[in-house]
Every structure is written in structure tokens, then in C-alpha cells.
Design a protein around this motif. Structure first.
Motif, PDB file in Angstrom:
ATOM      1  N   LEU A   1      15.195   9.962  39.125  1.00 22.83           N
ATOM      2  CA  LEU A   1      14.198   9.064  39.692  1.00 22.83           C
ATOM      3  C   LEU A   1      14.699   8.315  40.925  1.00 22.83           C
ATOM      4  O   LEU A   1      13.969   7.498  41.479  1.00 22.83           O
ATOM      5  CB  LEU A   1      13.754   8.034  38.649  1.00 22.83           C
ATOM      6  N   THR A   2      15.921   8.579  41.359  1.00 18.89           N
ATOM      7  CA  THR A   2      16.505   7.792  42.442  1.00 18.89           C
ATOM      8  C   THR A   2      15.820   8.028  43.782  1.00 18.89           C
ATOM      9  O   THR A   2      15.993   7.229  44.712  1.00 18.89           O
ATOM     10  CB  THR A   2      18.007   8.075  42.585  1.00 18.89           C
TER      11      THR A   2
ATOM     12  N   LEU B   1       7.125  11.382  39.107  1.00 24.19           N
ATOM     13  CA  LEU B   1       8.209  11.871  38.266  1.00 24.19           C
ATOM     14  C   LEU B   1       8.199  11.057  36.980  1.00 24.19           C
ATOM     15  O   LEU B   1       8.268   9.822  37.030  1.00 24.19           O
ATOM     16  CB  LEU B   1       9.563  11.714  38.961  1.00 24.19           C
ATOM     17  N   VAL B   2       8.084  11.722  35.832  1.00 23.48           N
ATOM     18  CA  VAL B   2       7.967  11.008  34.561  1.00 23.48           C
ATOM     19  C   VAL B   2       9.208  11.211  33.718  1.00 23.48           C
ATOM     20  O   VAL B   2       9.821  12.277  33.715  1.00 23.48           O
ATOM     21  CB  VAL B   2       6.708  11.448  33.778  1.00 23.48           C
ATOM     22  N   HIS B   3       9.555  10.131  32.992  1.00 21.37           N
ATOM     23  CA  HIS B   3      10.759  10.165  32.148  1.00 21.37           C
ATOM     24  C   HIS B   3      10.486   9.423  30.849  1.00 21.37           C
ATOM     25  O   HIS B   3       9.885   8.343  30.841  1.00 21.37           O
ATOM     26  CB  HIS B   3      11.935   9.505  32.869  1.00 21.37           C
ATOM     27  N   ASP B   4      10.922  10.010  29.753  1.00 14.10           N
ATOM     28  CA  ASP B   4      10.874   9.364  28.449  1.00 14.10           C
ATOM     29  C   ASP B   4      12.190   9.641  27.748  1.00 14.10           C
ATOM     30  O   ASP B   4      12.853  10.653  28.021  1.00 14.10           O
ATOM     31  CB  ASP B   4       9.695   9.916  27.626  1.00 14.10           C
ATOM     32  N   VAL B   5      12.573   8.744  26.840  1.00 18.62           N
ATOM     33  CA  VAL B   5      13.819   8.938  26.106  1.00 18.62           C
ATOM     34  C   VAL B   5      13.772  10.223  25.293  1.00 18.62           C
ATOM     35  O   VAL B   5      14.802  10.836  25.009  1.00 18.62           O
ATOM     36  CB  VAL B   5      14.112   7.714  25.210  1.00 18.62           C
TER      37      VAL B   5
ATOM     38  N   CYS C   1      12.666   7.799  44.137  1.00 21.98           N
ATOM     39  CA  CYS C   1      11.415   7.049  44.076  1.00 21.98           C
ATOM     40  C   CYS C   1      11.581   5.662  44.696  1.00 21.98           C
ATOM     41  O   CYS C   1      12.562   4.968  44.431  1.00 21.98           O
ATOM     42  CB  CYS C   1      10.960   6.897  42.624  1.00 21.98           C
ATOM     43  N   SER C   2      10.600   5.230  45.487  1.00 14.58           N
ATOM     44  CA  SER C   2      10.646   3.879  46.040  1.00 14.58           C
ATOM     45  C   SER C   2      10.076   2.859  45.074  1.00 14.58           C
ATOM     46  O   SER C   2      10.403   1.673  45.137  1.00 14.58           O
ATOM     47  CB  SER C   2       9.872   3.820  47.362  1.00 14.58           C
ATOM     48  N   VAL C   3       9.197   3.315  44.153  1.00 14.93           N
ATOM     49  CA  VAL C   3       8.619   2.475  43.110  1.00 14.93           C
ATOM     50  C   VAL C   3       8.798   3.177  41.776  1.00 14.93           C
ATOM     51  O   VAL C   3       8.490   4.371  41.644  1.00 14.93           O
ATOM     52  CB  VAL C   3       7.117   2.210  43.358  1.00 14.93           C
ATOM     53  N   VAL C   4       9.306   2.437  40.774  1.00 13.12           N
ATOM     54  CA  VAL C   4       9.494   2.977  39.435  1.00 13.12           C
ATOM     55  C   VAL C   4       8.779   2.061  38.444  1.00 13.12           C
ATOM     56  O   VAL C   4       9.091   0.873  38.347  1.00 13.12           O
ATOM     57  CB  VAL C   4      10.985   3.091  39.057  1.00 13.12           C
ATOM     58  N   VAL C   5       7.807   2.602  37.734  1.00  8.55           N
ATOM     59  CA  VAL C   5       7.036   1.848  36.749  1.00  8.55           C
ATOM     60  C   VAL C   5       7.679   2.020  35.385  1.00  8.55           C
ATOM     61  O   VAL C   5       8.124   3.113  35.022  1.00  8.55           O
ATOM     62  CB  VAL C   5       5.574   2.354  36.701  1.00  8.55           C
ATOM     63  N   LEU C   6       7.735   0.923  34.623  1.00 11.76           N
ATOM     64  CA  LEU C   6       8.243   0.984  33.254  1.00 11.76           C
ATOM     65  C   LEU C   6       7.164   0.512  32.291  1.00 11.76           C
ATOM     66  O   LEU C   6       6.556  -0.542  32.489  1.00 11.76           O
ATOM     67  CB  LEU C   6       9.490   0.116  33.084  1.00 11.76           C
TER      68      LEU C   6
ATOM     69  N   GLY D   1       8.143   6.877  40.247  1.00 13.69           N
ATOM     70  CA  GLY D   1       8.752   7.148  38.956  1.00 13.69           C
ATOM     71  C   GLY D   1       7.994   6.436  37.850  1.00 13.69           C
ATOM     72  O   GLY D   1       7.422   5.359  38.070  1.00 13.69           O
ATOM     73  N   PHE D   2       7.977   7.017  36.666  1.00  9.33           N
ATOM     74  CA  PHE D   2       7.307   6.384  35.523  1.00  9.33           C
ATOM     75  C   PHE D   2       8.166   6.606  34.284  1.00  9.33           C
ATOM     76  O   PHE D   2       8.442   7.747  33.905  1.00  9.33           O
ATOM     77  CB  PHE D   2       5.909   6.973  35.300  1.00  9.33           C
ATOM     78  N   ILE D   3       8.582   5.486  33.669  1.00 11.13           N
ATOM     79  CA  ILE D   3       9.443   5.531  32.485  1.00 11.13           C
ATOM     80  C   ILE D   3       8.668   4.999  31.286  1.00 11.13           C
ATOM     81  O   ILE D   3       8.185   3.867  31.306  1.00 11.13           O
ATOM     82  CB  ILE D   3      10.710   4.677  32.702  1.00 11.13           C
ATOM     83  N   GLY D   4       8.565   5.811  30.224  1.00  9.95           N
ATOM     84  CA  GLY D   4       7.877   5.386  29.005  1.00  9.95           C
ATOM     85  C   GLY D   4       6.512   6.040  28.884  1.00  9.95           C
ATOM     86  O   GLY D   4       5.554   5.604  29.518  1.00  9.95           O
ATOM     87  N   LEU D   5       6.421   7.103  28.085  1.00  8.26           N
ATOM     88  CA  LEU D   5       5.212   7.932  28.051  1.00  8.26           C
ATOM     89  C   LEU D   5       4.534   7.892  26.693  1.00  8.26           C
ATOM     90  O   LEU D   5       4.161   8.913  26.128  1.00  8.26           O
ATOM     91  CB  LEU D   5       5.574   9.374  28.435  1.00  8.26           C
ATOM     92  N   GLY D   6       4.345   6.670  26.190  1.00 10.42           N
ATOM     93  CA  GLY D   6       3.719   6.492  24.891  1.00 10.42           C
ATOM     94  C   GLY D   6       2.204   6.444  24.974  1.00 10.42           C
ATOM     95  O   GLY D   6       1.589   7.001  25.883  1.00 10.42           O
ATOM     96  N   VAL D   7       1.611   5.731  24.019  1.00 11.52           N
ATOM     97  CA  VAL D   7       0.151   5.646  23.906  1.00 11.52           C
ATOM     98  C   VAL D   7      -0.485   5.159  25.206  1.00 11.52           C
ATOM     99  O   VAL D   7      -1.521   5.667  25.637  1.00 11.52           O
ATOM    100  CB  VAL D   7      -0.229   4.716  22.741  1.00 11.52           C
ATOM    101  N   MET D   8       0.123   4.166  25.837  1.00 13.75           N
ATOM    102  CA  MET D   8      -0.403   3.624  27.088  1.00 13.75           C
ATOM    103  C   MET D   8       0.204   4.306  28.316  1.00 13.75           C
ATOM    104  O   MET D   8      -0.495   4.568  29.302  1.00 13.75           O
ATOM    105  CB  MET D   8      -0.135   2.122  27.154  1.00 13.75           C
TER     106      MET D   8
END
Length: 295
Positions: free
Chosen positions: A60-61, A33-37, A63-68, A10-17
Motif C-alpha cells: 500500500l506504500t 488496493l485492498v488489504h485484510d488480515v 497510495c497517497s490516502v489509506v482508509v482504515l 489503500g483500504f484496510i479492513g474488509l468486514g461487514v462495513m
């Protein structure tokens, strides 16, 4: 033995970086799996990088690893926990959250403790390298953890985004190191910008000043990669926003105070950057030079 590479990331926060970082995980062969507000950002980035859009956090549940990769540690906490400190959604026990944001280390420790109470785990792994290295997958990572088994799951994911991982110690030490690193970078930036202003007023040519600095003892990452293209040539597009840079310096300032000693250089840099932020708002941090040159 469970093959965790079979689980999506999982990946939360899809801004510049965040967007290019997530793209590199996709390129490593993992399902992401990507998620942004912002749901529109979620859909656009997912389509651009070949990821799966997750409009709701609950998606995202699996996912075993979720990056923020979020603006602050307060935002990280609110993304994962409700006001009572409980998980917002029912992640599986043992899920590892990798906070790669520039977070306050004391808040990271608090959030990690609340997640631990719910059977979840956290690793702090902030980045250094700006957008260019995020795109290239060559970020430097400062990794802190209290749980080696959590690090074992996180490191293969992090490796897809980085060229070097530095193990800094317990949970929160990664974020402490990031804040202190950015304080040092900010001190170099404010000093170099101040020198260019003074030299220019005396009659020195800014481009020549940068060349001399880079061939002399004043050389730094800032003089090599920031002062020339973004100030002398006027690009003002380093990709690192002034509010975020100032926030990191203030985190370093609070950390030093929490350690019980004075920090006159950090205090001065925080105040100087704070003045520019108040005047300019959310601009690229290199624009601060324009503000300082008018004073």
C-alpha cells in the motif's frame, strides 16, 4: 501541482462495513488496493469489487490516502505502528491515513501524534448509517483533523462513501462524536426494548406499540428502522454487532469521565448492554432484546 487522484487509494479492513465502502471508492473511478488480515478475504473482496488485492501492508506504500475500517483504535495502531510506535512499513512522507473505525478519541490523538513524528498524517472520519447505507454510499461522516491539507486529500475519497460530511474540529473529535452518537442510539434502543418487554407482559401487541411510538413523541431512528423489522418481525439482522455497539458506549462512558463529570445514563446503558454481551457474545445487537425479555 501533483494530481493525487492518479495515486491509488489503500483500504484496510474488509468486514461487514469495509467491503461495501471500498466498493464505492472503486465505483468512483479510483484504483483501490485492498488489504485484510485474512488473505482469503482480501482475495475474495478484491475479485468481487474490482480492486487490487494487497496481501502485504507494504503493497500500500504507493497510495497517497489509506482508509482504515477496523474494530478498535488499538487494532488501528497495531496495523500501522510497531510496539515502539514506529511505522511498520515505509510509507511515503505525507501519506494520509483516514481512520473510519469506531475508535477511542484519546487513542486516535496518540496514534496521530506518532504518525506525525514519522512525517505521516491522520484524519479521523468515523461513519454512521449501518451496512445498508455503506452499500448505498450514503454514510454520514464525522471528520476531525489538525491538518487541512490532509483533509483536502481525504475528502474526495470519503465523498465516494457518504452523503454528508460533518467537520467536527481537531483530530479525535470525529471519534468522540461517533461514540456520543452511538451512546444516544444505544440509550434509545435499550429504552425501546425495555418498553416493548413491559408492554408485552401487560398485554400490548408489540407491532402496535411500534406504530404508536413512530406516530408519537417516542419516535426515533431505533423505533423507525430497528424495532419493527429486527425485533417485532424477528429478523435480528441489523448488521451492527453487539460487541461493537457496547464498545462504542463504553468509549463514550470513558470520554465523559475524562471530561470530569458524571454520566448516570451512559453508565446505566453501558452496564445493561454489557450484561447482554456477557450472556450472548458476538451476536447482532438486536438479540439483546431476547436476553432482556427473559429477565
Amino acid at each position: 501541482m501533483t494530481d493525487h487522484t492518479a495515486h491509488p487509494v489503500g483500504f484496510i479492513g474488509l468486514g461487514v462495513m469495509g467491503a461495501p465502502m471500498a466498493a464505492n471508492i472503486v465505483r468512483s473511478g479510483r484504483r483501490v488496493l485492498v488489504h485484510d488480515v485474512d488473505a482469503e478475504v482480501t482475495a475474495r473482496v478484491a475479485a468481487d469489487i474490482g480492486a487490487v488485492p494487497a496481501v502485504e501492508l507494504s503493497e500500500l506504500t504507493e497510495c497517497s490516502v489509506v482508509v482504515l475500517m477496523l474494530p478498535t483504535s488499538a487494532v488501528v495502531r497495531s496495523a500501522l505502528l510497531d510496539e515502539g510506535g514506529r511505522p511498520r512499513v515505509a510509507f511515503e512522507g505525507g501519506t494520509v491515513f483516514v481512520d473510519m473505525s469506531s475508535s477511542d478519541p484519546t487513542e486516535t490523538v496518540e496514534t496521530g501524534g506518532l504518525l506525525r513524528e514519522a512525517g505521516l498524517r491522520m484524519v479521523d472520519a468515523p461513519v454512521s448509517g449501518a451496512r445498508e447505507r455503506a452499500i448505498a454510499g450514503t454514510l454520514s461522516i464525522m471528520l476531525g483533523t489538525d491538518d487541512e491539507s490532509a483533509a483536502d486529500l481525504a475528502v474526495p475519497v470519503i465523498e465516494a462513501m457518504s452523503s454528508a460530511i460533518f467537520r467536527t474540529g481537531k483530530l479525535g473529535t470525529g471519534h468522540a462524536m461517533k461514540a456520543l452518537n452511538n451512546f444516544v442510539a444505544a440509550a434509545a434502543f435499550t429504552a425501546a426494548a425495555e418498553a416493548l418487554v413491559a408492554g408485552g407482559r401487560f398485554g400490548l401487541v408489540p407491532a402496535v406499540m411500534v406504530d404508536v411510538l413512530n406516530a408519537s413523541t417516542g419516535q426515533s431512528f431505533v423505533t423507525q428502522h430497528v424495532m419493527g423489522p429486527h425485533i417485532v418481525e424477528g429478523a435480528y439482522a441489523s448488521g451492527f454487532a453487539l460487541p461493537l455497539f457496547t464498545k462504542d458506549v463504553r468509549i463514550a462512558e470513558r470520554l465523559q469521565r475524562a471530561m470530569g463529570h458524571t454520566s448516570p445514563v451512559c453508565d446505566a446503558v453501558a452496564a445493561t448492554m454489557g450484561d447482554a454481551l456477557e450472556a450472548l457474545g458476538p451476536v447482532d445487537h438486536t438479540r439483546a432484546h431476547e436476553f432482556w425479555s427473559t429477565r
